[in-house]
Motif scaffolding. Structure first.
Motif, PDB file in Angstrom:
ATOM      1  N   HIS A   1      34.135 -66.124  -2.150  1.00 43.49           N
ATOM      2  CA  HIS A   1      35.414 -65.458  -2.020  1.00 43.49           C
ATOM      3  C   HIS A   1      35.237 -64.116  -1.330  1.00 43.49           C
ATOM      4  O   HIS A   1      36.109 -63.279  -1.352  1.00 43.49           O
TER       5      HIS A   1
ATOM      6  N   VAL B   1      44.038 -80.451 -10.190  1.00 46.44           N
ATOM      7  CA  VAL B   1      43.347 -79.291  -9.635  1.00 46.44           C
ATOM      8  C   VAL B   1      43.347 -79.312  -8.110  1.00 46.44           C
ATOM      9  O   VAL B   1      43.527 -78.287  -7.464  1.00 46.44           O
TER      10      VAL B   1
ATOM     11  N   SER C   1      40.288 -66.856  -6.850  1.00 43.75           N
ATOM     12  CA  SER C   1      39.610 -67.461  -7.989  1.00 43.75           C
ATOM     13  C   SER C   1      40.466 -68.553  -8.619  1.00 43.75           C
ATOM     14  O   SER C   1      41.657 -68.379  -8.814  1.00 43.75           O
ATOM     15  N   GLY C   2      39.846 -69.681  -8.900  1.00 41.52           N
ATOM     16  CA  GLY C   2      40.547 -70.761  -9.577  1.00 41.52           C
ATOM     17  C   GLY C   2      41.321 -71.682  -8.653  1.00 41.52           C
ATOM     18  O   GLY C   2      42.055 -72.549  -9.110  1.00 41.52           O
ATOM     19  N   CYS C   3      41.159 -71.521  -7.323  1.00 40.56           N
ATOM     20  CA  CYS C   3      41.944 -72.343  -6.397  1.00 40.56           C
ATOM     21  C   CYS C   3      41.320 -73.716  -6.193  1.00 40.56           C
ATOM     22  O   CYS C   3      41.941 -74.593  -5.607  1.00 40.56           O
ATOM     23  N   GLY C   4      40.095 -73.917  -6.661  1.00 40.55           N
ATOM     24  CA  GLY C   4      39.489 -75.237  -6.556  1.00 40.55           C
ATOM     25  C   GLY C   4      38.369 -75.356  -5.540  1.00 40.55           C
ATOM     26  O   GLY C   4      37.965 -76.462  -5.188  1.00 40.55           O
ATOM     27  N   LYS C   5      37.834 -74.239  -5.076  1.00 37.87           N
ATOM     28  CA  LYS C   5      36.740 -74.287  -4.100  1.00 37.87           C
ATOM     29  C   LYS C   5      35.514 -74.988  -4.689  1.00 37.87           C
ATOM     30  O   LYS C   5      34.964 -75.910  -4.086  1.00 37.87           O
ATOM     31  N   SER C   6      35.100 -74.518  -5.865  1.00 42.14           N
ATOM     32  CA  SER C   6      33.913 -75.110  -6.479  1.00 42.14           C
ATOM     33  C   SER C   6      34.143 -76.576  -6.778  1.00 42.14           C
ATOM     34  O   SER C   6      33.264 -77.408  -6.582  1.00 42.14           O
ATOM     35  N   THR C   7      35.337 -76.889  -7.270  1.00 42.88           N
ATOM     36  CA  THR C   7      35.646 -78.272  -7.600  1.00 42.88           C
ATOM     37  C   THR C   7      35.495 -79.156  -6.369  1.00 42.88           C
ATOM     38  O   THR C   7      34.879 -80.216  -6.429  1.00 42.88           O
TER      39      THR C   7
ATOM     40  N   TYR D   1      41.828 -83.053 -13.982  1.00 43.53           N
ATOM     41  CA  TYR D   1      41.137 -83.060 -15.274  1.00 43.53           C
ATOM     42  C   TYR D   1      42.185 -83.407 -16.309  1.00 43.53           C
ATOM     43  O   TYR D   1      43.027 -82.565 -16.613  1.00 43.53           O
TER      44      TYR D   1
HETATM   45  N1  ATP Z   1      36.096 -79.231 -16.473  1.00 43.04           N
HETATM   46  C1  ATP Z   1      37.319 -78.744 -16.243  1.00 43.04           C
HETATM   47  N2  ATP Z   1      38.364 -79.095 -17.029  1.00 43.04           N
HETATM   48  C2  ATP Z   1      39.601 -78.626 -16.793  1.00 43.04           C
HETATM   49  N3  ATP Z   1      39.923 -77.791 -15.796  1.00 43.04           N
HETATM   50  C3  ATP Z   1      38.946 -77.398 -14.984  1.00 43.04           C
HETATM   51  C4  ATP Z   1      37.594 -77.844 -15.149  1.00 43.04           C
HETATM   52  N4  ATP Z   1      36.840 -77.297 -14.186  1.00 43.04           N
HETATM   53  C5  ATP Z   1      37.675 -76.526 -13.458  1.00 43.04           C
HETATM   54  N5  ATP Z   1      38.934 -76.588 -13.928  1.00 43.04           N
HETATM   55  C6  ATP Z   1      40.106 -75.898 -13.363  1.00 43.04           C
HETATM   56  O1  ATP Z   1      40.156 -76.197 -12.010  1.00 43.04           O
HETATM   57  C7  ATP Z   1      40.588 -75.080 -11.263  1.00 43.04           C
HETATM   58  C8  ATP Z   1      39.648 -74.851 -10.107  1.00 43.04           C
HETATM   59  O2  ATP Z   1      38.391 -74.475 -10.579  1.00 43.04           O
HETATM   60  P1  ATP Z   1      37.216 -74.067  -9.610  1.00 43.04           P
HETATM   61  O3  ATP Z   1      36.018 -73.818 -10.432  1.00 43.04           O
HETATM   62  O4  ATP Z   1      37.108 -75.077  -8.536  1.00 43.04           O
HETATM   63  O5  ATP Z   1      37.730 -72.695  -9.007  1.00 43.04           O
HETATM   64  P2  ATP Z   1      37.077 -71.802  -7.896  1.00 43.04           P
HETATM   65  O6  ATP Z   1      37.975 -71.837  -6.732  1.00 43.04           O
HETATM   66  O7  ATP Z   1      35.664 -72.206  -7.690  1.00 43.04           O
HETATM   67  O8  ATP Z   1      37.153 -70.370  -8.563  1.00 43.04           O
HETATM   68  P3  ATP Z   1      36.068 -69.197  -8.582  1.00 43.04           P
HETATM   69  O9  ATP Z   1      36.246 -68.451  -7.304  1.00 43.04           O
HETATM   70  O10 ATP Z   1      36.498 -68.367  -9.750  1.00 43.04           O
HETATM   71  O11 ATP Z   1      34.714 -69.803  -8.745  1.00 43.04           O
HETATM   72  C9  ATP Z   1      40.653 -73.914 -12.228  1.00 43.04           C
HETATM   73  O12 ATP Z   1      42.003 -73.638 -12.468  1.00 43.04           O
HETATM   74  C10 ATP Z   1      39.962 -74.398 -13.456  1.00 43.04           C
HETATM   75  O13 ATP Z   1      40.597 -73.900 -14.599  1.00 43.04           O
END
Ligand code: ATP
Ligand code: MG
Lengths: 369, 276
Positions: free
Chosen positions: A194, A19, A39-45, A14
């Motif tokens: 998680h 990420v 949390s925040g490791c990028g799974k959802s991404t 991003y």
């Molecule tokens: N639109 C965006 N712009 C900038 N950074 C982003 C954006 N979306 C996500 N991120 C960053 O990407 C990283 C991964 O986000 P993601 O949502 O994939 O985490 P996650 O593993 O799903 O966490 P969780 O378990 O909390 O849902 C995070 O550090 C977040 O801050």
């Protein structure tokens, strides 16, 4: 209709924030794969990249032998279940489920058949005429799953679908999803959570992510018994694995290490001669430790006792930096202040080098040779 | 105890004053509209006379009916056009990220602060240039310009609060942006659409300055101007009765609209918001 997935060096940034740092992953057709990580490791991404809701910055994504990097979500043969259900509030359950088919211009008879079939499967037929706001959380989640089933996807994507449900419902819906996977056995499923229990119980294979990097991919039992590195060792299993710093005093297979206090420990790992005197860590799971009368792995004073019913967690002060957690049978009487010695089978010890990478394990029989 | 009664009494007294002040002029207009001849100049606060002469005369002489039609055409077109443009613009401003989005939003807000009179001359040139002078399109055009900033702003704010995941679910279901706007967002935005649409309608219905400037013949005028230009038998006679009758006629549709849609607005607001 079924398809596997191939991710090759998939990266996501991003702006200037990286990420995902090059994900390589091969998912077989019909497999149930779970992404876990803090949390925040990028799974959802990663899941959203597969869905097509985000653009892939670099690398390629194949679904069933076709590169789909630039294909819109609706053309990828995927369906997604969202954490917040994301039902259309102004449409009835029936309309919610039929919406995708209607947009795809499926024949009305076909639409009706598929919606009713999915509703039957999920036992939501009585609610077809209701609006989402007239349903409980669990029912809404089932509708969301139903809406995904109706699309007859090749790949089913779930983003923490159970995290808005209470504990009992979570277990029930988890079983529901497991059954669903059995019934739709050639549909590939990718599931983000998680919650360890969800990961261990549902997955054919688990992908452990950390800071946008794949730490390990394997079956739940592989991850549990043979973690590739310290991160996975600590992340999988609850309570977390005990980690002890040590120095390598004997190389070869098995190897010997000397913790900061106590006697040397033999571990079924193959350690090259160059590692002699190197710093290392070894780990042992709380459930692998058992009280013993003879000489053991750790001896210490009981500092905290947590009775959970079927099991009791005991925290031992052994003079090491961290207390040692021991999981013992709930019937055993034990009190604070007692002295306890615990031991573990050699093959249940894990040895990691200074960088947290596991040394290759050797089987018991070979170690004995 | 006494203090509580006093407070309650004071509250209702205040309400009564507010109602009196806001309703009395309209009430008096209705009273006057039913009077005729010299009764017009008697002052009484209860109905004494009842004659429909003024209404008959307003509706049959001159082109007042035509003016009414113009007003309906102009106001309705403005509402439809403004809502269409605003909804599509709001989608872009709320859901598509592009460079300069914040600046654009601020500009829109700034534009809505220009007083009408400041842009009158420029707008007049535009209207003449487009050959719209003395047509309803001149009014539709200028009212839409003046309504849009507010409408866009309100709808953008509203749309931004709609859950992202619902939109994504629709994308996965294969919905195009147009389908998302019309089939998913519009039904959820019903209260906002009604409110902004109603305000746009009222503004267009009551507008005077542009209507006076951009039209020149009796047939193209809207009612506010037509009423102002109603004339009596002679230059020295102001036809109060007919003016009041005309005012009542143009006010009733507004009151009706507000009453009809007010229920809808309240319904929309109390339906529990938008929760996935
Ligand atoms: N639109 C965006 N712009 C900038 N950074 C982003 C954006 N979306 C996500 N991120 C960053 O990407 C990283 C991964 O986000 P993601 O949502 O994939 O985490 P996650 O593993 O799903 O966490 P969780 O378990 O909390 O849902 C995070 O550090 C977040 O801050
Ligand atoms: Mg997430």
């Amino acid at each position: 209709m079924s398809a596997g997935l191939k991710l090759k060096q998939v990266k996501k940034a991003y702006g200037s924030v990286q990420v995902l740092h090059g994900i390589d992953l091969d998912i077989k057709s019909g497999e149930f794969v779970v992404f876990v990580g803090p949390s925040g490791c990028g799974k959802s991404t990663l899941l959203r990249l597969i869905a097509g809701l985000e653009d892939i910055t670099e690398g390629t994504l194949e679904i069933g032998d076709t590169v789909v990097n630039t294909l819109p979500p609706s053309k990828r043969g995927i369906a997604m279940v969202f954490q917040s259900y994301a039902l259309y509030p102004h449409m009835t359950v029936y309309e919610n489920m039929a919406f995708g088919l209607k947009l795809a211009k499926a024949a009305p008879g076909e639409q009706d058949r598929r919606v009713r079939e999915a509703a039957e499967m999920l036992q939501i037929t009585p609610y077809l005429d209701r609006l989402p706001k007239q349903l409980s959380g669990g029912q809404r989640q089932r509708v969301a799953i139903g809406r995904a089933i109706v699309r007859d996807p090749k790949v089913f994507l779930f983003d923490e679908p159970l995290s808005n449900l209470d504990a009992a419902l979570r277990v029930a819906t988890r079983l529901e999803i497991a059954k669903l996977h059995e019934r739709m056995s050639d549909t590939t499923m990718i599931y983000v959570t998680h919650d360890q229990v969800e990961a261990m119980t549902l997955a054919d294979r688990i992908v452990v992510l950390n800071y946008g990097v794949v730490e390990q991919v394997g079956t739940p039992m592989e991850l549990y018994h043979r973690p590739d590195n310290l991160f996975v060792a600590r992340f999988i299993g609850s309570p977390a694995m005990n980690i002890v710093s040590a120095t390598i005093t004997g190389t070869g297979a098995p190897a010997t290490v000397q913790p900061e206090t106590g006697s040397p420990v033999t571990i079924n790992a193959e350690v090259a001669a160059s590692y002699l005197d190197a710093k290392a860590t070894f780990g042992v799971r709380p459930e692998d430790l058992t009280p013993t009368d003879g000489p053991g792995l750790f001896t210490g004073t009981v500092s905290i006792v947590e009775k959970l019913g079927e099991v009791t967690l005991v925290y031992l002060d052994t003079g090491l930096a961290e207390p040692i957690t021991v999981k013992i049978d709930g019937d055993v009487e034990i009190a604070k202040g007692e002295t306890l010695t615990v031991t573990a089978p050699t093959e249940r010890l894990h040895l990691f080098d200074e960088n947290g990478v596991a040394f290759p394990r050797v089987s018991l029989s070979r170690a004995a040779e | 105890m006494l203090w509580r009664y006093t407070k309650t009494a004071a509250f209702y007294l205040l309400v009564a004053v507010i109602v009196l002040v806001s309703v009395f002029p309209f009430y008096y207009a209705i009273l006057t509209s039913f009077k005729s001849g010299t009764a017009l100049f008697e002052i009484n606060y209860l109905p004494h006379h009842f004659s429909l002469d003024n209404y008959v005369s307003v509706l049959t002489t001159g082109v007042f009916v035509r003016n009414l039609g113009n007003s309906i055409l102009v106001a309705t077109s403005v509402v439809v056009l403004a809502l269409f443009l605003a909804v599509t613009a709001a989608f872009a401003l709320a859901r598509v990220s592009f460079r300069g989005r914040g600046l654009l939003l601020m500009t829109i807000l700034a534009v809505s602060m220009f007083p009408q009179i400041a842009v009158l001359a420029g707008l007049f040139e535009l209207v003449r240039g487009f050959g719209l002078f003395n047509t309803p399109f001149a009014l539709i055009f200028s009212y839409t310009i003046f309504t849009l900033p507010f409408t866009v702003w309100v709808l953008t704010t509203f749309m931004r609060d709609l859950p992202m995941e619902i939109e994504e679910a629709a994308i996965v279901d294969g919905a195009s942006p147009w389908v998302i706007i019309t089939k998913v967002f519009m039904p959820l935005m019903w209260p906002a659409l009604v409110t902004t649409g109603l305000l746009a309608f009222i503004a267009a219905w009551n507008e005077f300055l542009f209507a006076l400037t951009f039209t020149s013949s009796n047939e193209t005028r809207t009612v506010p101007v037509a009423i102002a230009l109603l004339s009596g038998a002679s230059q020295y006679e102001i036809p109060w009765g007919r003016i009041m009758a005309a005012s009542v006629i143009v006010t009733v549709p507004l009151v009706g609209l507000v009453l009809i849609f007010q229920r809808k607005i309240v319904q929309g607001l109390t339906a529990g918001g938008v929760k996935g």
